[in-house]
Motif scaffolding. Sequence first.
Motif, PDB file in Angstrom:
ATOM      1  N   ALA A   1     -34.715   0.995   5.155  1.00 22.34           N
ATOM      2  CA  ALA A   1     -33.649   2.437   5.140  1.00 22.34           C
ATOM      3  C   ALA A   1     -32.593   2.039   4.232  1.00 22.34           C
ATOM      4  O   ALA A   1     -32.119   1.040   4.331  1.00 22.34           O
ATOM      5  N   HIS A   2     -32.332   3.199   3.645  1.00 21.77           N
ATOM      6  CA  HIS A   2     -30.982   3.327   2.715  1.00 21.77           C
ATOM      7  C   HIS A   2     -30.454   4.324   3.232  1.00 21.77           C
ATOM      8  O   HIS A   2     -30.602   5.420   2.833  1.00 21.77           O
ATOM      9  N   ALA A   3     -28.974   4.447   3.768  1.00 24.25           N
ATOM     10  CA  ALA A   3     -28.383   5.353   4.592  1.00 24.25           C
ATOM     11  C   ALA A   3     -26.982   5.698   3.553  1.00 24.25           C
ATOM     12  O   ALA A   3     -26.445   4.695   3.097  1.00 24.25           O
ATOM     13  N   TYR A   4     -26.758   6.807   3.325  1.00 28.12           N
ATOM     14  CA  TYR A   4     -25.293   7.425   3.067  1.00 28.12           C
ATOM     15  C   TYR A   4     -24.975   8.016   4.083  1.00 28.12           C
ATOM     16  O   TYR A   4     -25.562   8.796   4.652  1.00 28.12           O
ATOM     17  N   ALA A   5     -23.410   8.090   4.471  1.00 29.88           N
ATOM     18  CA  ALA A   5     -22.947   9.032   5.463  1.00 29.88           C
ATOM     19  C   ALA A   5     -21.719   9.310   5.100  1.00 29.88           C
ATOM     20  O   ALA A   5     -20.888   8.950   4.295  1.00 29.88           O
ATOM     21  N   THR A   6     -21.154  10.314   5.677  1.00 28.34           N
ATOM     22  CA  THR A   6     -19.806  10.888   5.280  1.00 28.34           C
ATOM     23  C   THR A   6     -19.077  11.398   6.515  1.00 28.34           C
ATOM     24  O   THR A   6     -19.749  12.133   7.695  1.00 28.34           O
ATOM     25  N   VAL A   7     -17.631  11.324   6.717  1.00 27.98           N
ATOM     26  CA  VAL A   7     -16.637  11.859   7.821  1.00 27.98           C
ATOM     27  C   VAL A   7     -15.927  12.723   6.916  1.00 27.98           C
ATOM     28  O   VAL A   7     -14.694  13.154   7.383  1.00 27.98           O
ATOM     29  N   ALA A   8     -16.179  13.104   5.793  1.00 29.21           N
ATOM     30  CA  ALA A   8     -15.223  13.802   4.630  1.00 29.21           C
ATOM     31  C   ALA A   8     -14.657  15.012   5.469  1.00 29.21           C
ATOM     32  O   ALA A   8     -13.441  15.232   5.214  1.00 29.21           O
ATOM     33  N   ILE A   9     -15.452  15.823   6.069  1.00 30.00           N
ATOM     34  CA  ILE A   9     -14.564  17.116   6.559  1.00 30.00           C
ATOM     35  C   ILE A   9     -14.113  16.896   7.997  1.00 30.00           C
ATOM     36  O   ILE A   9     -13.474  17.912   8.491  1.00 30.00           O
ATOM     37  N   ARG A  10     -14.159  15.671   8.514  1.00 31.14           N
ATOM     38  CA  ARG A  10     -13.583  15.281   9.887  1.00 31.14           C
ATOM     39  C   ARG A  10     -13.131  13.888   9.897  1.00 31.14           C
ATOM     40  O   ARG A  10     -13.829  13.343  10.553  1.00 31.14           O
ATOM     41  N   PRO A  11     -12.212  13.482   8.990  1.00 31.88           N
ATOM     42  CA  PRO A  11     -12.026  12.039   9.109  1.00 31.88           C
ATOM     43  C   PRO A  11     -11.687  11.256  10.314  1.00 31.88           C
ATOM     44  O   PRO A  11     -12.070  10.022  10.491  1.00 31.88           O
ATOM     45  N   GLU A  12     -10.945  11.978  11.500  1.00 30.29           N
ATOM     46  CA  GLU A  12     -10.792  11.159  12.705  1.00 30.29           C
ATOM     47  C   GLU A  12     -12.021  10.732  13.277  1.00 30.29           C
ATOM     48  O   GLU A  12     -11.811  10.032  14.260  1.00 30.29           O
ATOM     49  N   VAL A  13     -13.136  11.127  12.969  1.00 27.85           N
ATOM     50  CA  VAL A  13     -14.321  10.749  13.556  1.00 27.85           C
ATOM     51  C   VAL A  13     -14.654   9.354  13.272  1.00 27.85           C
ATOM     52  O   VAL A  13     -15.159   8.509  14.102  1.00 27.85           O
ATOM     53  N   ALA A  14     -14.149   8.607  12.058  1.00 27.82           N
ATOM     54  CA  ALA A  14     -14.315   7.635  11.471  1.00 27.82           C
ATOM     55  C   ALA A  14     -13.915   6.505  12.671  1.00 27.82           C
ATOM     56  O   ALA A  14     -14.718   5.441  12.919  1.00 27.82           O
ATOM     57  N   GLN A  15     -12.849   6.850  13.074  1.00 27.67           N
ATOM     58  CA  GLN A  15     -12.268   5.602  14.166  1.00 27.67           C
ATOM     59  C   GLN A  15     -13.172   5.271  15.526  1.00 27.67           C
ATOM     60  O   GLN A  15     -12.834   4.303  16.170  1.00 27.67           O
ATOM     61  N   TYR A  16     -14.052   6.385  15.645  1.00 27.13           N
ATOM     62  CA  TYR A  16     -14.983   6.075  16.771  1.00 27.13           C
ATOM     63  C   TYR A  16     -16.273   5.501  16.362  1.00 27.13           C
ATOM     64  O   TYR A  16     -17.236   5.507  17.215  1.00 27.13           O
ATOM     65  N   GLY A  17     -16.346   5.088  15.181  1.00 28.34           N
ATOM     66  CA  GLY A  17     -17.547   4.704  14.701  1.00 28.34           C
ATOM     67  C   GLY A  17     -18.696   5.481  14.326  1.00 28.34           C
ATOM     68  O   GLY A  17     -19.752   5.248  14.085  1.00 28.34           O
ATOM     69  N   ASP A  18     -18.433   6.881  14.574  1.00 27.54           N
ATOM     70  CA  ASP A  18     -19.256   7.869  14.095  1.00 27.54           C
ATOM     71  C   ASP A  18     -19.277   8.737  12.662  1.00 27.54           C
ATOM     72  O   ASP A  18     -18.275   8.055  11.828  1.00 27.54           O
ATOM     73  N   ILE A  19     -20.143   9.540  12.408  1.00 22.91           N
ATOM     74  CA  ILE A  19     -20.400  10.027  11.191  1.00 22.91           C
ATOM     75  C   ILE A  19     -20.357  11.393  11.287  1.00 22.91           C
ATOM     76  O   ILE A  19     -20.804  11.679  12.477  1.00 22.91           O
ATOM     77  N   VAL A  20     -20.189  12.437  10.297  1.00 21.56           N
ATOM     78  CA  VAL A  20     -20.540  13.940  10.547  1.00 21.56           C
ATOM     79  C   VAL A  20     -21.834  14.159  10.091  1.00 21.56           C
ATOM     80  O   VAL A  20     -22.256  14.891  10.638  1.00 21.56           O
ATOM     81  N   ALA A  21     -22.228  13.448   8.913  1.00 17.66           N
ATOM     82  CA  ALA A  21     -23.412  13.710   8.259  1.00 17.66           C
ATOM     83  C   ALA A  21     -23.976  12.536   7.692  1.00 17.66           C
ATOM     84  O   ALA A  21     -23.397  11.730   7.369  1.00 17.66           O
ATOM     85  N   GLY A  22     -25.287  12.410   7.451  1.00 18.87           N
ATOM     86  CA  GLY A  22     -25.979  11.173   7.017  1.00 18.87           C
ATOM     87  C   GLY A  22     -27.456  11.620   6.406  1.00 18.87           C
ATOM     88  O   GLY A  22     -27.895  12.618   6.899  1.00 18.87           O
ATOM     89  N   VAL A  23     -27.520  11.093   5.266  1.00 15.37           N
ATOM     90  CA  VAL A  23     -28.898  10.956   4.614  1.00 15.37           C
ATOM     91  C   VAL A  23     -29.561   9.408   4.662  1.00 15.37           C
ATOM     92  O   VAL A  23     -28.773   8.692   4.414  1.00 15.37           O
ATOM     93  N   VAL A  24     -30.870   9.464   5.145  1.00 12.05           N
ATOM     94  CA  VAL A  24     -31.311   8.205   5.254  1.00 12.05           C
ATOM     95  C   VAL A  24     -32.743   8.120   4.363  1.00 12.05           C
ATOM     96  O   VAL A  24     -33.451   8.947   4.577  1.00 12.05           O
ATOM     97  N   ASN A  25     -32.837   7.488   3.272  1.00 22.58           N
ATOM     98  CA  ASN A  25     -34.127   7.138   2.395  1.00 22.58           C
ATOM     99  C   ASN A  25     -34.851   6.196   3.088  1.00 22.58           C
ATOM    100  O   ASN A  25     -34.281   5.194   3.715  1.00 22.58           O
ATOM    101  N   LEU A  26     -36.206   6.243   3.341  1.00 18.54           N
ATOM    102  CA  LEU A  26     -37.007   5.297   3.858  1.00 18.54           C
ATOM    103  C   LEU A  26     -38.138   5.118   2.972  1.00 18.54           C
ATOM    104  O   LEU A  26     -38.638   5.713   2.167  1.00 18.54           O
TER     105      LEU A  26
END
Length: 339
Positions: free
Chosen positions: A196-221
């Motif tokens: 798996a090769h993942a990219y993820a972002t919190v760009a539109i909601r940066p406060e999510v990062a402090q909880y270890g989460d993401i807003v969107a992700g794409v994962v190549n398999l």
Amino acid sequence: MRKLGIGVLGVGEMGRRHAENLRRLVPEARLLAVADVAAARAKEVAEELEIEHSFGKLEDMLALKGIECVVIATPDKFHAQAIRSAAAAGKHILSEKPLATNLADAHSALDAVSQAGVHLQVGFMRRYDPAYSAAMKRIEAGEIGEPVIFKSIGRDKDAPPISAYQSQLNGMLFYNNTIHDFDLARWLMRDEVTEAHAYATVAIRPEVAQYGDIVAGVVNLKYRRGAIGNVESFVQSTYGYDVRTEIIGSAGSILVGSFQQTPATFLTKNGGTQTLADHYLTRFADAYVLELRDFVHNMLNEHPPRVTGEDGLRALEIAVAAENSYRERKPCGVSQVAS
Ligand SMILES: NC(=O)c1ccc[n+]([C@@H]2O[C@H](COP(=O)([O-])OP(=O)(O)OC[C@H]3O[C@@H](n4cnc5c(N)ncnc54)[C@H](O)[C@@H]3O)[C@@H](O)[C@H]2O)c1
């Protein structure tokens, strides 16, 4: 007709739906009790569904005469512990996804299940969705030849409240949401994911990062037999609950999913509109019922479940690889994670 005695643990949004389905739409089931750490909530649901027993603790429900099986719909982090307790009490189990939020918990839950000799099904209900199961039948019949590319999209409509992140009760997006696509990625391709090769972002909601989460992700398999795949997840499409999957093979392609909840397009002076599904309880309403009917039928007839604990583990391994890939900024082997 013999009926399977069932208790539901965790009667929030999902568990309440399961309880309601069991009570009204699964003729082979006998819903005996519901339990929830919020005992008042359990009582309220029991009253609404006109069943006698409600509990604040799983252990009390497990002790109730006639309970043969438990449906677990607590937040993600409590699944493994509840599976261990139910297995130790000799009950069959249908647990919501994910099996666990880490591999150690997943393995200990599966060990408890095998030691107790009970059955465990994991709630990958998309496999029961009429469109997905029709796609699977055609893949099995060889209609698209050898599957080459897997693509899947899962977008929830509304951004979760920040309290949902703060509570840390559920796994991050890859575990809580993308896990459905990871299961489809194995099931529909009839192959195992190796990388798996993942990219993820919190760009539109940066406060999510402090909880270890993401807003969107794409994962190549990458798959064992050479196929490839891509999965996209997004928590706030704003326009609707949008789940689509495509399996592209050597001899054709199958596209599952539609923008239309109802088979109608409405045309007005402002343009055309379609009615989109806004929630998983709408889009997958049939799948949740079919999942329970199949599980209950198999338990009554001592057949193994159709979606196993092993399936839960394999999907979790992909989620772990995706999270590691995102955090380490490099592709991550799935089998390496598992070993
Ligand atoms: N298969 C699907 O499509 C699907 C859809 C939604 C949710 N889910 C899964 O279902 C589970 C529940 O999600 P939800 O949206 O209903 O959450 P929710 O927050 O609405 O409900 C969770 C319920 O569990 C109770 N609870 C919390 N901790 C507990 C514990 N230790 N013991 C007993 N009860 C406890 C809460 O009081 C609450 O009533 C999650 O694991 C989620 O990933 C699956």
